[in-house]
Write a protein that holds these residues in place. Sequence first.
Motif, PDB file in Angstrom:
ATOM      1  N   ALA A  27       0.822  -1.207   0.000  1.00 38.84           N
ATOM      2  CA  ALA A  27       0.000   0.000   0.000  1.00 38.84           C
ATOM      3  C   ALA A  27       0.858   1.260   0.000  1.00 38.84           C
ATOM      4  CB  ALA A  27      -0.926   0.006   1.210  1.00 38.84           C
ATOM      5  N   ASP A  28       2.158   1.106   0.247  1.00 36.71           N
ATOM      6  CA  ASP A  28       3.040   2.279   0.367  1.00 36.71           C
ATOM      7  C   ASP A  28       4.003   2.415  -0.807  1.00 36.71           C
ATOM      8  OD1 ASP A  28       4.425   0.008   1.083  1.00 36.71           O
ATOM      9  OD2 ASP A  28       5.378   0.879   2.853  1.00 36.71           O
ATOM     10  N   GLU A  76      13.050   5.301 -10.730  1.00 37.93           N
ATOM     11  CA  GLU A  76      12.434   5.835  -9.507  1.00 37.93           C
ATOM     12  C   GLU A  76      11.648   4.751  -8.770  1.00 37.93           C
ATOM     13  OE1 GLU A  76      10.054   9.100 -10.756  1.00 37.93           O
ATOM     14  OE2 GLU A  76      11.756  10.334 -11.414  1.00 37.93           O
ATOM     15  N   ALA A  77      10.919   3.926  -9.538  1.00 31.74           N
ATOM     16  CA  ALA A  77      10.131   2.853  -8.914  1.00 31.74           C
ATOM     17  C   ALA A  77      11.043   1.829  -8.256  1.00 31.74           C
ATOM     18  CB  ALA A  77       9.250   2.193  -9.977  1.00 31.74           C
ATOM     19  N   LYS A  78      12.154   1.512  -8.904  1.00 29.71           N
ATOM     20  CA  LYS A  78      13.106   0.569  -8.316  1.00 29.71           C
ATOM     21  C   LYS A  78      13.666   1.124  -7.008  1.00 29.71           C
ATOM     22  CE  LYS A  78      17.386   0.229  -9.597  1.00 29.71           C
ATOM     23  NZ  LYS A  78      18.664  -0.038 -10.317  1.00 29.71           N
ATOM     24  N   ASN A  79      13.990   2.403  -6.984  1.00 31.56           N
ATOM     25  CA  ASN A  79      14.526   3.011  -5.758  1.00 31.56           C
ATOM     26  C   ASN A  79      13.477   3.026  -4.645  1.00 31.56           C
ATOM     27  OD1 ASN A  79      17.008   3.466  -6.968  1.00 31.56           O
ATOM     28  ND2 ASN A  79      16.498   5.545  -7.621  1.00 31.56           N
ATOM     29  N   ASP A  80      12.211   3.273  -4.995  1.00 28.67           N
ATOM     30  CA  ASP A  80      11.136   3.228  -4.000  1.00 28.67           C
ATOM     31  C   ASP A  80      10.982   1.812  -3.441  1.00 28.67           C
ATOM     32  OD1 ASP A  80      10.619   5.897  -4.373  1.00 28.67           O
ATOM     33  OD2 ASP A  80       8.922   5.588  -5.733  1.00 28.67           O
ATOM     34  N   LYS A 134      11.527   0.779   0.462  1.00 29.21           N
ATOM     35  CA  LYS A 134      10.443   0.162   1.244  1.00 29.21           C
ATOM     36  C   LYS A 134      10.900  -1.121   1.906  1.00 29.21           C
ATOM     37  CE  LYS A 134       6.872  -2.772   1.850  1.00 29.21           C
ATOM     38  NZ  LYS A 134       5.482  -2.403   1.643  1.00 29.21           N
ATOM     39  N   TYR A 135      11.544  -2.010   1.140  1.00 26.43           N
ATOM     40  CA  TYR A 135      11.900  -3.309   1.691  1.00 26.43           C
ATOM     41  C   TYR A 135      13.166  -3.280   2.535  1.00 26.43           C
ATOM     42  CZ  TYR A 135       7.992  -5.667  -0.387  1.00 26.43           C
ATOM     43  OH  TYR A 135       6.722  -6.068  -0.666  1.00 26.43           O
ATOM     44  N   SER A 136      14.011  -2.306   2.308  1.00 27.99           N
ATOM     45  CA  SER A 136      15.151  -2.151   3.212  1.00 27.99           C
ATOM     46  C   SER A 136      14.673  -1.837   4.621  1.00 27.99           C
ATOM     47  CB  SER A 136      16.080  -1.032   2.713  1.00 27.99           C
ATOM     48  OG  SER A 136      16.660  -1.373   1.477  1.00 27.99           O
ATOM     49  N   ASN A 171       6.387   7.206  21.814  1.00 20.05           N
ATOM     50  CA  ASN A 171       7.195   7.300  20.610  1.00 20.05           C
ATOM     51  C   ASN A 171       6.540   6.533  19.446  1.00 20.05           C
ATOM     52  OD1 ASN A 171       9.893   7.978  19.362  1.00 20.05           O
ATOM     53  ND2 ASN A 171       9.843   5.770  19.042  1.00 20.05           N
ATOM     54  N   ARG A 172       6.537   7.139  18.277  1.00 20.76           N
ATOM     55  CA  ARG A 172       5.916   6.513  17.113  1.00 20.76           C
ATOM     56  C   ARG A 172       6.744   5.308  16.664  1.00 20.76           C
ATOM     57  NH1 ARG A 172       5.205  10.693  12.488  1.00 20.76           N
ATOM     58  NH2 ARG A 172       4.471   8.774  11.472  1.00 20.76           N
ATOM     59  N   LEU A 173       6.054   4.255  16.247  1.00 18.56           N
ATOM     60  CA  LEU A 173       6.727   3.108  15.654  1.00 18.56           C
ATOM     61  C   LEU A 173       7.217   3.477  14.265  1.00 18.56           C
ATOM     62  CD1 LEU A 173       4.258   0.248  16.605  1.00 18.56           C
ATOM     63  CD2 LEU A 173       6.469   0.710  17.641  1.00 18.56           C
ATOM     64  N   ASN A 174       8.391   2.946  13.892  1.00 19.26           N
ATOM     65  CA  ASN A 174       8.880   3.175  12.522  1.00 19.26           C
ATOM     66  C   ASN A 174       9.717   2.002  12.084  1.00 19.26           C
ATOM     67  OD1 ASN A 174      11.549   3.596  13.655  1.00 19.26           O
ATOM     68  ND2 ASN A 174      10.880   5.678  14.147  1.00 19.26           N
TER      69      ASN A 174
END
Length: 273
Positions: free
Chosen positions: A168-169, A212-216, A220-222, A270-273
Motif C-alpha cells: 500500500a506504500d 524511480e520505482a526501483k529506488n522506491d 520500502k523493503y530495506s 514514541n511513534r513506531l517506525n
Amino acid sequence: MKHQVNPSIKITEVKEHPFQYSICTLVTNHTEYYEMKASCLKAGFGEDDCEYLIIDNTTGNSIDAYKGLNLFLQKAQGKYIIICHQDIIMHDDKRAILEERIKEIDAKDPMWGVLGNAGRVNMKYFARNLKQGTEGIDFAEKDAPIRVMSIDENFMLVKNEANLTLSADIKGFHMYGADLCLIAQILGYHTYVINFNLLHKSDGNLNNTFIEAKNDFIAKYSKALRPRFMASTAARFYLGSNPWKKALFNTNLVLFFIRQYDKFFKGKRNRLN
C-alpha cells in the motif's frame, strides 16, 4: 421481550468460486484490449465460467498498478486470477494447456501462489516462455516449471485462496510483479515460471520512471525487512538472519538493556517506525 439470536455460520477451508478464472487488465487502449480479450475467448476462456475485469485508464492513469491490482485481488471471484497486460495475445497454447500446467504445479508444490511465463530464477538466470516484442523472439525454458524469485508483469496467475495483496506504500506502474512475489514468499507461498506460451507485443521501457520505482522498492523493503527487536504481549525477542546476532541479542541480558533504552530514550508515546 426476547431478542432473536442469529445462528452462527460454520465456515470450512473449502471456498466456492462462481468463476474458474478472473482475467484482469489495466486498460489504456480499448482496441488493444479487445484484441487481447478476443484471443482469450478463442483460447477457451469463455464468459460462461470466466469473468473479465478492467480498470479504465484510457482518459489518464487515474489508478496506478499497485492500487489497481489490489482492487482486482479483492474483487475477483475466480478460483484463479489472471492479471495481464492489454498487449498480450494468446496464440499457440490454449486453456487446456494452462490447466495441465496448474495440475502439474499442484502435484509438485501445493504451496504455490503465483505463476507466470517469465521471471528471475536468481541474480544470474532468467526463465522465459513466451514470444517477446516487436521482433517476435521465441523463448522456451527447458527447465519449466521452475521456481523463481519474481515474475514479469505481462502475465501473472494468482491462486485466489492465497489471499495475496500488493504494498500500500508503493505507487506507480513498475516493480509490482516483484512486490507480489516477495509478499507471497513472506506469507509462505512460492512462485513459478511455467510452460505457457503467448505473445507479449511490448519490448518494455526501462526509463527514468522505472529507476524511480526501483529506488522506491529498495527503500520500502530495506525498511520493512530490516533486523529489529520485536515484542508480542507475552514475549520479547530479536529478529534477523545473522545467527550470531540472533543468539546474542535474544539473551535476557541484552533484552534487559534494550528495555531500558526504550524506557529512557524512546518513551511510551514514541511513534513506531
